[in-house]
Design a protein around this motif. Structure first.
Motif, PDB file in Angstrom:
ATOM      1  N   VAL A 169       0.836  -1.193   0.000  1.00 23.65           N
ATOM      2  CA  VAL A 169       0.000   0.000   0.000  1.00 23.65           C
ATOM      3  C   VAL A 169       0.870   1.242   0.000  1.00 23.65           C
ATOM      4  O   VAL A 169       1.806   1.365   0.793  1.00 23.65           O
ATOM      5  CB  VAL A 169      -0.917   0.038   1.254  1.00 23.65           C
ATOM      6  CG1 VAL A 169      -1.892   1.201   1.161  1.00 23.65           C
ATOM      7  CG2 VAL A 169      -1.652  -1.271   1.414  1.00 23.65           C
ATOM      8  N   THR A 170       0.566   2.177  -0.879  1.00 25.23           N
ATOM      9  CA  THR A 170       1.249   3.457  -0.900  1.00 25.23           C
ATOM     10  C   THR A 170       0.282   4.516  -1.399  1.00 25.23           C
ATOM     11  O   THR A 170      -0.737   4.202  -2.021  1.00 25.23           O
ATOM     12  CB  THR A 170       2.511   3.422  -1.790  1.00 25.23           C
ATOM     13  OG1 THR A 170       3.233   4.652  -1.642  1.00 25.23           O
ATOM     14  CG2 THR A 170       2.149   3.218  -3.257  1.00 25.23           C
ATOM     15  N   GLY A 171       0.575   5.763  -1.122  1.00 26.44           N
ATOM     16  CA  GLY A 171      -0.323   6.832  -1.556  1.00 26.44           C
ATOM     17  C   GLY A 171       0.248   8.196  -1.250  1.00 26.44           C
ATOM     18  O   GLY A 171       1.301   8.331  -0.613  1.00 26.44           O
ATOM     19  N   SER A 172      -0.443   9.193  -1.709  1.00 19.93           N
ATOM     20  CA  SER A 172       0.009  10.576  -1.538  1.00 19.93           C
ATOM     21  C   SER A 172      -0.544  11.220  -0.278  1.00 19.93           C
ATOM     22  O   SER A 172      -0.209  12.362   0.033  1.00 19.93           O
ATOM     23  CB  SER A 172      -0.402  11.410  -2.763  1.00 19.93           C
ATOM     24  OG  SER A 172      -1.816  11.384  -2.934  1.00 19.93           O
ATOM     25  N   ASN A 173      -1.397  10.486   0.469  1.00 20.58           N
ATOM     26  CA  ASN A 173      -2.014  11.049   1.669  1.00 20.58           C
ATOM     27  C   ASN A 173      -2.058   9.985   2.762  1.00 20.58           C
ATOM     28  O   ASN A 173      -2.661   8.924   2.589  1.00 20.58           O
ATOM     29  CB  ASN A 173      -3.430  11.535   1.346  1.00 20.58           C
ATOM     30  CG  ASN A 173      -4.105  12.217   2.523  1.00 20.58           C
ATOM     31  OD1 ASN A 173      -4.584  11.547   3.421  1.00 20.58           O
ATOM     32  ND2 ASN A 173      -4.141  13.538   2.513  1.00 20.58           N
ATOM     33  N   ILE A 174      -1.411  10.259   3.900  1.00 16.03           N
ATOM     34  CA  ILE A 174      -1.319   9.267   4.964  1.00 16.03           C
ATOM     35  C   ILE A 174      -2.685   8.943   5.552  1.00 16.03           C
ATOM     36  O   ILE A 174      -2.946   7.815   5.981  1.00 16.03           O
ATOM     37  CB  ILE A 174      -0.349   9.762   6.070  1.00 16.03           C
ATOM     38  CG1 ILE A 174      -0.084   8.638   7.081  1.00 16.03           C
ATOM     39  CG2 ILE A 174      -0.892  11.011   6.756  1.00 16.03           C
ATOM     40  CD1 ILE A 174       0.613   7.449   6.505  1.00 16.03           C
ATOM     41  N   GLU A 175      -3.601   9.920   5.563  1.00 14.89           N
ATOM     42  CA  GLU A 175      -4.934   9.666   6.112  1.00 14.89           C
ATOM     43  C   GLU A 175      -5.695   8.643   5.264  1.00 14.89           C
ATOM     44  O   GLU A 175      -6.457   7.830   5.799  1.00 14.89           O
ATOM     45  CB  GLU A 175      -5.711  10.978   6.196  1.00 14.89           C
ATOM     46  CG  GLU A 175      -5.155  11.963   7.232  1.00 14.89           C
ATOM     47  CD  GLU A 175      -5.953  13.245   7.300  1.00 14.89           C
ATOM     48  OE1 GLU A 175      -6.929  13.380   6.527  1.00 14.89           O
ATOM     49  OE2 GLU A 175      -5.602  14.110   8.124  1.00 14.89           O
ATOM     50  N   MET A 176      -5.494   8.693   3.953  1.00 12.72           N
ATOM     51  CA  MET A 176      -6.137   7.709   3.090  1.00 12.72           C
ATOM     52  C   MET A 176      -5.590   6.306   3.363  1.00 12.72           C
ATOM     53  O   MET A 176      -6.333   5.325   3.371  1.00 12.72           O
ATOM     54  CB  MET A 176      -5.916   8.074   1.616  1.00 12.72           C
ATOM     55  CG  MET A 176      -6.745   9.254   1.123  1.00 12.72           C
ATOM     56  SD  MET A 176      -6.467   9.581  -0.636  1.00 12.72           S
ATOM     57  CE  MET A 176      -7.189   8.117  -1.386  1.00 12.72           C
ATOM     58  N   ILE A 177      -4.293   6.218   3.601  1.00 12.65           N
ATOM     59  CA  ILE A 177      -3.673   4.922   3.890  1.00 12.65           C
ATOM     60  C   ILE A 177      -4.217   4.354   5.203  1.00 12.65           C
ATOM     61  O   ILE A 177      -4.580   3.180   5.277  1.00 12.65           O
ATOM     62  CB  ILE A 177      -2.143   5.060   3.945  1.00 12.65           C
ATOM     63  CG1 ILE A 177      -1.592   5.463   2.568  1.00 12.65           C
ATOM     64  CG2 ILE A 177      -1.507   3.755   4.416  1.00 12.65           C
ATOM     65  CD1 ILE A 177      -0.097   5.710   2.550  1.00 12.65           C
ATOM     66  N   VAL A 178      -4.267   5.195   6.238  1.00  9.02           N
ATOM     67  CA  VAL A 178      -4.777   4.761   7.545  1.00  9.02           C
ATOM     68  C   VAL A 178      -6.234   4.339   7.437  1.00  9.02           C
ATOM     69  O   VAL A 178      -6.646   3.318   7.991  1.00  9.02           O
ATOM     70  CB  VAL A 178      -4.607   5.882   8.589  1.00  9.02           C
ATOM     71  CG1 VAL A 178      -5.312   5.498   9.892  1.00  9.02           C
ATOM     72  CG2 VAL A 178      -3.131   6.170   8.841  1.00  9.02           C
ATOM     73  N   GLY A 179      -7.042   5.103   6.702  1.00  8.01           N
ATOM     74  CA  GLY A 179      -8.443   4.768   6.519  1.00  8.01           C
ATOM     75  C   GLY A 179      -8.627   3.451   5.792  1.00  8.01           C
ATOM     76  O   GLY A 179      -9.494   2.641   6.142  1.00  8.01           O
ATOM     77  N   TYR A 180      -7.805   3.233   4.778  1.00  5.75           N
ATOM     78  CA  TYR A 180      -7.860   1.972   4.031  1.00  5.75           C
ATOM     79  C   TYR A 180      -7.541   0.785   4.944  1.00  5.75           C
ATOM     80  O   TYR A 180      -8.232  -0.250   4.918  1.00  5.75           O
ATOM     81  CB  TYR A 180      -6.884   2.014   2.860  1.00  5.75           C
ATOM     82  CG  TYR A 180      -6.497   0.657   2.353  1.00  5.75           C
ATOM     83  CD1 TYR A 180      -7.347  -0.065   1.518  1.00  5.75           C
ATOM     84  CD2 TYR A 180      -5.290   0.070   2.744  1.00  5.75           C
ATOM     85  CE1 TYR A 180      -7.005  -1.329   1.070  1.00  5.75           C
ATOM     86  CE2 TYR A 180      -4.940  -1.187   2.300  1.00  5.75           C
ATOM     87  CZ  TYR A 180      -5.798  -1.882   1.470  1.00  5.75           C
ATOM     88  OH  TYR A 180      -5.452  -3.134   1.033  1.00  5.75           O
ATOM     89  N   LYS A 181      -6.514   0.932   5.761  1.00  7.17           N
ATOM     90  CA  LYS A 181      -6.124  -0.148   6.661  1.00  7.17           C
ATOM     91  C   LYS A 181      -7.240  -0.474   7.662  1.00  7.17           C
ATOM     92  O   LYS A 181      -7.500  -1.635   7.973  1.00  7.17           O
ATOM     93  CB  LYS A 181      -4.831   0.227   7.392  1.00  7.17           C
ATOM     94  CG  LYS A 181      -3.617   0.257   6.486  1.00  7.17           C
ATOM     95  CD  LYS A 181      -2.420   0.886   7.187  1.00  7.17           C
ATOM     96  CE  LYS A 181      -2.016   0.125   8.396  1.00  7.17           C
ATOM     97  NZ  LYS A 181      -0.815   0.711   9.047  1.00  7.17           N
ATOM     98  N   LYS A 182      -7.909   0.542   8.146  1.00  5.23           N
ATOM     99  CA  LYS A 182      -9.019   0.325   9.079  1.00  5.23           C
ATOM    100  C   LYS A 182     -10.164  -0.402   8.392  1.00  5.23           C
ATOM    101  O   LYS A 182     -10.783  -1.313   8.969  1.00  5.23           O
ATOM    102  CB  LYS A 182      -9.495   1.661   9.645  1.00  5.23           C
ATOM    103  CG  LYS A 182      -8.538   2.299  10.642  1.00  5.23           C
ATOM    104  CD  LYS A 182      -9.106   3.604  11.191  1.00  5.23           C
ATOM    105  CE  LYS A 182      -8.187   4.222  12.221  1.00  5.23           C
ATOM    106  NZ  LYS A 182      -8.723   5.516  12.749  1.00  5.23           N
TER     107      LYS A 182
END
Length: 222
Positions: free
Chosen positions: A51-64
């Motif tokens: 998983v990678t992305g330009s926004n850490i909040e999107m990454i955290v949300g995806y993981k949840k």
């Protein structure tokens, strides 16, 4: 980058669609999602997710979202994946395949060989050379196959390996000699790789040969 390991491959892909990820047409194992100008990318390999992305909040949300559906393990930042070593530093990411390259050299019996500075002489013009003595076709193909995978992080080998790939059917002694030079060059450049710097605006630059007589077997002739 974060590596997660969930269970249930088919269900996992279904959940990605439910979360509005779109499957890339050219790379079936790659999924992407865009929100408010930000991009989230998920690469799928068996039961592993990168998983990678330009926004850490999107990454955290995806993981949840995924953790609510599956039993997941967060393996932290990516360091090794399918033979590719990943070194993450402040402001840059380096991709290399040093261990894999060492294995290629060892299996080719060239662990103690002398290194050379170039993978192929610019003046070398390979051809089918039907009159030459043939060499072990399986051994030649195996070495070429390994080098082709190495090209993922070693673009400096792309041209020479591409040329040698033309002769995987019935290779000759002088094809093997050219292959040996590539392997000797690899011996001296084991640590080479790709470096990506944060904020770099430089794009990829490609070159082509305008010669109409570069291939003595199938090239155009004046």
């Amino acid at each position: 980058m974060v590596c997660d390991k969930p269970r249930g491959h088919g269900e996992k892909l279904a959940i990605l669609h439910e979360l509005y990820f779109k499957r890339c047409l050219n790379k079936p194992s790659l999924y992407r999602k865009e929100e408010q100008g930000h991009l989230l990318i998920v690469a799928v390999y068996v039961d592993d997710l990168l998983v990678t992305g330009s926004n850490i909040e999107m990454i955290v949300g995806y993981k949840k979202d995924m953790a609510a559906k599956f039993d997941m393990s967060n393996l932290g930042k990516l360091s090794y994946y399918l033979g590719i070593e990943v070194t993450q530093r402040e402001g840059s990411i380096v991709l290399s395949q040093e261990k894999y390259a060492e294995k290629i050299i060892e299996e080719a019996g060239l662990k103690e060989c002398n290194a050379v500075h170039i993978p192929m002489d610019a003046s070398l013009k390979l051809c089918k050379a039907e009159e030459e003595v043939s060499v072990d076709e399986m051994d030649y193909r195996r070495n070429i196959g390994c080098l082709r995978y190495l090209i993922h992080t070693r673009l400096d080998l792309a041209c020479s390996v591409g040329v040698l790939s033309r002769y995987m059917h019935n290779p000759k002694e002088y094809h093997k000699a050219a292959l040996k030079q590539v392997l000797r060059y690899l011996k001296g450049t084991l640590s080479y790789g790709l470096k990506f710097d944060v904020g770099s605006q430089e794009g990829l630059i490609g070159y082509s040969d305008s010669s109409y007589n570069v291939d003595p077997d199938d090239g155009k002739r004046k």
